[in-house]
Design an enzyme around this catalytic site. Structure first.
Site, PDB file in Angstrom:
ATOM      1  N   ASN A  98       0.766  -1.181  -0.023  1.00 31.69           N
ATOM      2  CA  ASN A  98       0.154  -0.002   0.164  1.00 31.69           C
ATOM      3  C   ASN A  98       0.888   1.285   0.073  1.00 31.69           C
ATOM      4  O   ASN A  98       0.250   2.111  -0.480  1.00 31.69           O
ATOM      5  CB  ASN A  98      -0.945   0.098   1.249  1.00 31.69           C
ATOM      6  CG  ASN A  98      -1.542   1.418   1.658  1.00 31.69           C
ATOM      7  OD1 ASN A  98      -2.257   1.894   0.926  1.00 31.69           O
ATOM      8  ND2 ASN A  98      -1.003   1.798   2.605  1.00 31.69           N
ATOM      9  N   TYR A 163       5.526   9.008 -10.481  1.00 32.24           N
ATOM     10  CA  TYR A 163       4.524   8.525  -9.525  1.00 32.24           C
ATOM     11  C   TYR A 163       3.857   7.701 -10.242  1.00 32.24           C
ATOM     12  O   TYR A 163       3.467   6.461 -10.218  1.00 32.24           O
ATOM     13  CB  TYR A 163       3.775   9.503  -8.714  1.00 32.24           C
ATOM     14  CG  TYR A 163       2.638   9.014  -7.916  1.00 32.24           C
ATOM     15  CD1 TYR A 163       2.837   8.214  -6.664  1.00 32.24           C
ATOM     16  CD2 TYR A 163       1.267   9.000  -8.380  1.00 32.24           C
ATOM     17  CE1 TYR A 163       1.703   7.621  -6.308  1.00 32.24           C
ATOM     18  CE2 TYR A 163       0.181   8.716  -7.869  1.00 32.24           C
ATOM     19  CZ  TYR A 163       0.482   8.038  -6.678  1.00 32.24           C
ATOM     20  OH  TYR A 163      -0.683   7.424  -5.576  1.00 32.24           O
ATOM     21  N   THR A 198      -8.143  10.995   2.230  1.00 35.65           N
ATOM     22  CA  THR A 198      -7.203  10.900   3.367  1.00 35.65           C
ATOM     23  C   THR A 198      -7.085  12.225   4.038  1.00 35.65           C
ATOM     24  O   THR A 198      -7.061  13.316   3.480  1.00 35.65           O
ATOM     25  CB  THR A 198      -5.862  10.138   2.889  1.00 35.65           C
ATOM     26  OG1 THR A 198      -5.449  11.127   1.832  1.00 35.65           O
ATOM     27  CG2 THR A 198      -6.314   8.655   2.258  1.00 35.65           C
TER      28      THR A 198
HETATM   29  N1  LIG Z   1      -5.494   8.763  -1.544  1.00 31.98           N
HETATM   30  C1  LIG Z   1      -5.794   8.802  -2.657  1.00 31.98           C
HETATM   31  O1  LIG Z   1      -6.649   9.629  -3.370  1.00 31.98           O
HETATM   32  C2  LIG Z   1      -5.161   7.555  -3.744  1.00 31.98           C
HETATM   33  C3  LIG Z   1      -5.638   7.775  -4.955  1.00 31.98           C
HETATM   34  C4  LIG Z   1      -4.860   6.745  -6.010  1.00 31.98           C
HETATM   35  C5  LIG Z   1      -4.022   5.886  -5.252  1.00 31.98           C
HETATM   36  N2  LIG Z   1      -3.860   5.878  -3.941  1.00 31.98           N
HETATM   37  C6  LIG Z   1      -2.806   4.748  -3.670  1.00 31.98           C
HETATM   38  O2  LIG Z   1      -3.203   4.295  -2.168  1.00 31.98           O
HETATM   39  C7  LIG Z   1      -2.141   3.922  -1.471  1.00 31.98           C
HETATM   40  C8  LIG Z   1      -2.527   4.658  -0.193  1.00 31.98           C
HETATM   41  O3  LIG Z   1      -2.464   6.029  -0.509  1.00 31.98           O
HETATM   42  P1  LIG Z   1      -2.639   7.190   0.766  1.00 31.98           P
HETATM   43  O4  LIG Z   1      -3.433   8.275   0.017  1.00 31.98           O
HETATM   44  O5  LIG Z   1      -3.178   6.526   1.726  1.00 31.98           O
HETATM   45  O6  LIG Z   1      -1.281   7.780   0.989  1.00 31.98           O
HETATM   46  P2  LIG Z   1      -0.542   8.411   2.096  1.00 31.98           P
HETATM   47  O7  LIG Z   1       0.562   9.140   1.595  1.00 31.98           O
HETATM   48  O8  LIG Z   1      -1.653   9.255   2.900  1.00 31.98           O
HETATM   49  O9  LIG Z   1      -0.234   7.321   3.245  1.00 31.98           O
HETATM   50  C9  LIG Z   1       1.050   6.593   2.697  1.00 31.98           C
HETATM   51  C10 LIG Z   1       1.395   5.837   3.940  1.00 31.98           C
HETATM   52  O10 LIG Z   1       2.756   5.211   3.598  1.00 31.98           O
HETATM   53  C11 LIG Z   1       3.864   5.645   4.479  1.00 31.98           C
HETATM   54  N3  LIG Z   1       5.015   5.654   3.617  1.00 31.98           N
HETATM   55  C12 LIG Z   1       5.513   6.554   2.930  1.00 31.98           C
HETATM   56  N4  LIG Z   1       6.628   6.656   2.510  1.00 31.98           N
HETATM   57  C13 LIG Z   1       7.114   5.687   3.155  1.00 31.98           C
HETATM   58  C14 LIG Z   1       8.359   4.903   3.282  1.00 31.98           C
HETATM   59  N5  LIG Z   1       9.521   5.278   2.610  1.00 31.98           N
HETATM   60  N6  LIG Z   1       8.598   3.833   4.151  1.00 31.98           N
HETATM   61  C15 LIG Z   1       7.576   3.373   4.916  1.00 31.98           C
HETATM   62  N7  LIG Z   1       6.416   3.990   4.713  1.00 31.98           N
HETATM   63  C16 LIG Z   1       6.125   5.127   4.037  1.00 31.98           C
HETATM   64  C17 LIG Z   1       3.487   6.989   5.123  1.00 31.98           C
HETATM   65  O11 LIG Z   1       3.817   7.349   6.099  1.00 31.98           O
HETATM   66  C18 LIG Z   1       1.923   6.944   5.058  1.00 31.98           C
HETATM   67  O12 LIG Z   1       1.647   6.269   6.513  1.00 31.98           O
HETATM   68  C19 LIG Z   1      -1.010   4.324  -2.212  1.00 31.98           C
HETATM   69  O13 LIG Z   1      -0.494   3.144  -2.839  1.00 31.98           O
HETATM   70  C20 LIG Z   1      -1.486   5.410  -3.152  1.00 31.98           C
HETATM   71  O14 LIG Z   1      -0.528   5.358  -4.335  1.00 31.98           O
HETATM   72  C21 LIG Z   1      -4.237   6.874  -3.154  1.00 31.98           C
END
Ligand SMILES: NC(=O)c1ccc[n+]([C@@H]2O[C@H](COP(=O)([O-])OP(=O)(O)OC[C@H]3O[C@@H](n4cnc5c(N)ncnc54)[C@H](O)[C@@H]3O)[C@@H](O)[C@H]2O)c1
Length: 256
Positions: A98, A163, A198
């Protein structure tokens, strides 16, 4: 309409490893799998948020997820965290790839160093986490790997070329893993979130203009919340999705 969510008996006691499980969608994943009775381990760099989450879940459910601080750019540390999970909780049956970082970047400004760093967060760990869990899943006689993609590269989101490259690659990894591991009863699928509300998204990009974009393009009213995405991942981890494999599951409320 009130919403009620399912409990999947097959997840009771199953060991689940989540990257980036401390905040955002990841925190909802950690909560949702814990609520299923799964034994959850997660890695994250956000230590304070992660420790708070663990304490909250323990207070609410009596179950304490295992938080292992780890920067997933460090592949030996990531694979070490998976080994630590096995020693503490047992063989991992569900891997949720994730974690990601969607910081904006302009084409002209991307250096080789920046490219490598973004791939090291957004793409490389998915492969090496899968590599580490597969022997454990084989011992269990099967497993479920869930890679997180994104609608961003399909929608044409601006200023995320690296990305977007990594997120598009998640789909290829899913198909390839599913092909190679199907004979071992290991499934691989991609969860594709839409625009999910989020804390980070709300803080950085859900501006009044952003809200207008959602209203104009999303078919369902309301907003996609992290728990909507977590519900899909939980289904894909459970035996209820036994023949769902090598696919993409989009949770975006319907989008133009
Ligand atoms: N939020 C959206 O609208 C959205 C849309 C499309 C896809 N996504 C995908 O869903 C997934 C989760 O997204 P999100 O919005 O919750 O992201 P976010 O940035 O809110 O959370 C990501 C989490 O990963 C952790 N993280 C980041 N870099 C890290 C590292 N180097 N080592 C360990 N942990 C690390 C962060 O601390 C955080 O807890 C991701 O794969 C993202 O690409 C999200």
């Amino acid at each position: 309409m009130t919403s009620q969510t399912a409990i999947y008996p097959s997840l009771d006691g199953r060991v689940v490893f989540i990257t980036g499980g401390g905040t955002g969608i990841g925190a909802s994943l950690t909560r949702a799998f814990s609520a299923q009775g799964a034994k959850v381990a997660f890695v994250d760099i956000a230590e304070d948020d992660s420790n708070r989450l663990v304490a909250d879940i323990e207070r609410e459910t009596g179950r304490r997820p295992l938080f292992i601080p780890c920067d997933i750019r460090d592949v030996p540390a990531l694979q070490g965290a998976i080994a630590e999970t096995r020693d503490a909780l047992g063989d991992v049956g569900v891997l949720v790839n994730n974690a990601a970082n969607d910081d904006r970047h302009r084409l002209e400004e991307v250096t080789l160093e920046y490219w490598n760093d973004r791939i090291a967060i957004n793409q490389r760990p998915m492969f090496f986490a899968a590599q580490a869990v597969v022997p454990q899943m084989r011992r269990l006689g099967g497993g479920s790997i869930i890679n997180f993609g994104s609608v961003s590269w399909r929608m044409g989101t601006a200023n995320v070329p690296v990305y977007a490259s990594a997120k598009a690659a998640a789909h290829g990894l899913t198909r390839s893993l599913a092909r190679d591991l199907g004979g071992d009863g290991i499934r691989a699928n991609t969860v594709v979130p839409g625009w999910v509300m989020t804390d980070r998204q709300k803080r950085l990009w859900v501006t009044p203009e952003g809200e207008k974009v959602i209203d104009a393009n999303q078919f369902l009213k309301g907003r996609v919340q992290p728990e909507h995405v977590a519900a899909m991942a939980v289904f894909l981890a459970a035996d209820d999705s036994a023949m769902c494999n090598a696919q993409e599951f989009i949770v975006d409320g319907g989008w133009v």
